[in-house]
Enzyme design. Structure first.
Site, PDB file in Angstrom:
ATOM      1  N   LEU A  30       6.126  15.181  28.613  1.00  0.00           N
ATOM      2  CA  LEU A  30       4.783  14.611  28.499  1.00  0.00           C
ATOM      3  C   LEU A  30       4.746  13.351  27.626  1.00  0.00           C
ATOM      4  O   LEU A  30       5.493  13.223  26.660  1.00  0.00           O
ATOM      5  CB  LEU A  30       3.833  15.662  27.927  1.00  0.00           C
ATOM      6  N   HIS A  34      -0.106  11.594  30.286  1.00  0.00           N
ATOM      7  CA  HIS A  34      -0.458  12.994  30.559  1.00  0.00           C
ATOM      8  C   HIS A  34      -1.536  13.479  29.582  1.00  0.00           C
ATOM      9  O   HIS A  34      -2.473  14.167  29.962  1.00  0.00           O
ATOM     10  CB  HIS A  34       0.762  13.907  30.380  1.00  0.00           C
ATOM     11  N   SER A 183       7.522   9.264  32.556  1.00  0.00           N
ATOM     12  CA  SER A 183       8.647  10.039  32.018  1.00  0.00           C
ATOM     13  C   SER A 183       9.955   9.307  32.311  1.00  0.00           C
ATOM     14  O   SER A 183      10.918   9.419  31.558  1.00  0.00           O
ATOM     15  CB  SER A 183       8.674  11.431  32.650  1.00  0.00           C
TER      16      SER A 183
HETATM   17  P1  AMP Z   1       4.047  13.496  36.505  1.00  0.00           P
HETATM   18  O1  AMP Z   1       4.441  14.390  35.380  1.00  0.00           O
HETATM   19  O2  AMP Z   1       4.779  12.194  36.540  1.00  0.00           O
HETATM   20  O3  AMP Z   1       4.030  14.204  37.845  1.00  0.00           O
HETATM   21  O4  AMP Z   1       2.528  13.098  36.224  1.00  0.00           O
HETATM   22  C1  AMP Z   1       1.534  14.071  36.077  1.00  0.00           C
HETATM   23  C2  AMP Z   1       0.188  13.418  36.146  1.00  0.00           C
HETATM   24  O5  AMP Z   1       0.080  12.449  35.096  1.00  0.00           O
HETATM   25  C3  AMP Z   1      -0.038  12.654  37.465  1.00  0.00           C
HETATM   26  O6  AMP Z   1      -1.385  12.833  37.881  1.00  0.00           O
HETATM   27  C4  AMP Z   1       0.227  11.233  37.074  1.00  0.00           C
HETATM   28  O7  AMP Z   1      -0.440  10.288  37.879  1.00  0.00           O
HETATM   29  C5  AMP Z   1      -0.321  11.216  35.656  1.00  0.00           C
HETATM   30  N1  AMP Z   1       0.265  10.099  34.907  1.00  0.00           N
HETATM   31  C6  AMP Z   1       1.572   9.783  34.796  1.00  0.00           C
HETATM   32  N2  AMP Z   1       1.728   8.645  34.085  1.00  0.00           N
HETATM   33  C7  AMP Z   1       0.486   8.235  33.752  1.00  0.00           C
HETATM   34  C8  AMP Z   1      -0.030   7.116  33.020  1.00  0.00           C
HETATM   35  N3  AMP Z   1       0.772   6.188  32.498  1.00  0.00           N
HETATM   36  N4  AMP Z   1      -1.370   7.001  32.878  1.00  0.00           N
HETATM   37  C9  AMP Z   1      -2.202   7.942  33.403  1.00  0.00           C
HETATM   38  N5  AMP Z   1      -1.782   9.019  34.100  1.00  0.00           N
HETATM   39  C10 AMP Z   1      -0.459   9.158  34.277  1.00  0.00           C
END
Ligand code: AMP
Length: 277
Positions: A30, A34, A183
């Site tokens: 995270l 997130h 990430s």
């Molecule tokens: P992930 O762990 O990459 O699958 O991301 C989980 C959620 O966090 C998804 O809805 C992503 O779009 C959101 N997310 C990832 N990076 C960002 C960011 N920089 N700003 C806002 N939301 C994000």
């Protein structure tokens, strides 16, 4: 903060959550992006469920599933102060038991951009999100604008499959130089980390043209390509200027529009986007 691994544990803990429930699905490791989703869910719902699951079915055969960064202890420490009620961390065997054979495919909106470059990716995403919705039964589900096509696919799926929930889209959280938090940024070191700022620069340059009145999709894409070409460590995969909902490319920009791109910085594949209009 309650922790659940298997589905019975999750269901039992879910029953005790009365009032509006917000779901924040993640793959863990995270970062502030997130956490911003969790904070928004917390502000809008009585309870928040966070899921941490590195979903194998959304990774292609030559992608980074085994190397995807994971640190459960750190993740739990980060979310504890935010007032998350329930964290669900299923294993791949729990999500996809032996004999598994049911898939969700969202059609046209999955095909271009990321879908064209990562075959099968959105089938994996839509399937796992449908399963997360079914098990956690949220009133609202929170996703980041950072993954713009994922948002378009999930909004379509939620309507098409009659999920009784709101899909809430949260703004992209960025580093000081504009790099969208991810990430995968962990893989960027030294000159590669510096070069990664070029995605934001390219999007900003196209946005400036748009704000000056430019409406040609080709001209806006040309500007993004021009900026990216000035960064020797950046290898362009695609740039797009498309309708926000359908992701169909636009000759002339009209209404809500998505400027997006995928770029390799060394071996690290980055995506980013701006919404116009
Ligand atoms: P992930 O762990 O990459 O699958 O991301 C989980 C959620 O966090 C998804 O809805 C992503 O779009 C959101 N997310 C990832 N990076 C960002 C960011 N920089 N700003 C806002 N939301 C994000």
């Amino acid at each position: 903060m309650n922790l659940a691994i298997n589905i019975d544990e999750l269901r039992e803990a879910r029953i005790s959550l009365t009032g509006k429930v917000g779901l924040v699905p993640t793959m863990g490791y995270l970062h502030e992006g997130h956490l911003s989703l969790i904070r928004q869910a917390k502000a809008e719902c009585e309870h928040v469920i966070l899921t941490i699951f590195v979903n194998p079915t959304q990774f292609g055969a030559n992608e980074d599933l085994s190397k995807y960064p994971r640190d459960m202890e750190r993740d739990l420490a980060l979310v504890k102060p935010l007032g998350v009620d329930l964290v669900w961390t299923p294993s791949a065997e729990i999500m996809y038991p032996t004999g598994y054979q049911t898939w969700v495919e969202v059609e046209a909106v999955s095909y271009p951009l990321e879908g064209a470059n990562r075959p099968g990716h959105f089938k994996g995403v839509a399937t796992v999100v449908a399963k997360l919705f079914n098990v956690t039964q949220p009133d609202k589900a929170y996703f980041g604008q950072k993954d713009a096509q994922q948002v378009a696919v999930i909004r379509r799926m939620a309507v098409d499959l009659n999920f009784p929930l709101d899909v809430v889209v949260c703004p992209t959280v960025r580093e000081a130089d504009g790099l969208a938090m991810s990430s995968r940024n962990k893989y960027l070191e030294g000159e590669y980390r510096k070069a990664a700022g070029v995605l934001f620069k390219a999007l900003s340059a196209a946005k400036l043209l748009y704000e000056g009145g430019e409406r040609s999709g080709e001209v806006l894409k040309g500007k993004m390509k021009e900026v990216l070409a000035n960064e020797p460590l950046a290898e362009l995969q695609y740039v797009s200027c498309a309708d926000y909902d359908t992701l169909k490319e636009l000759a002339i920009v009209k209404g809500k529009t998505l400027l997006s791109m995928a770029v390799l910085i060394g071996k690290t594949r980055l995506i980013d986007n701006f919404v116009l209009g």
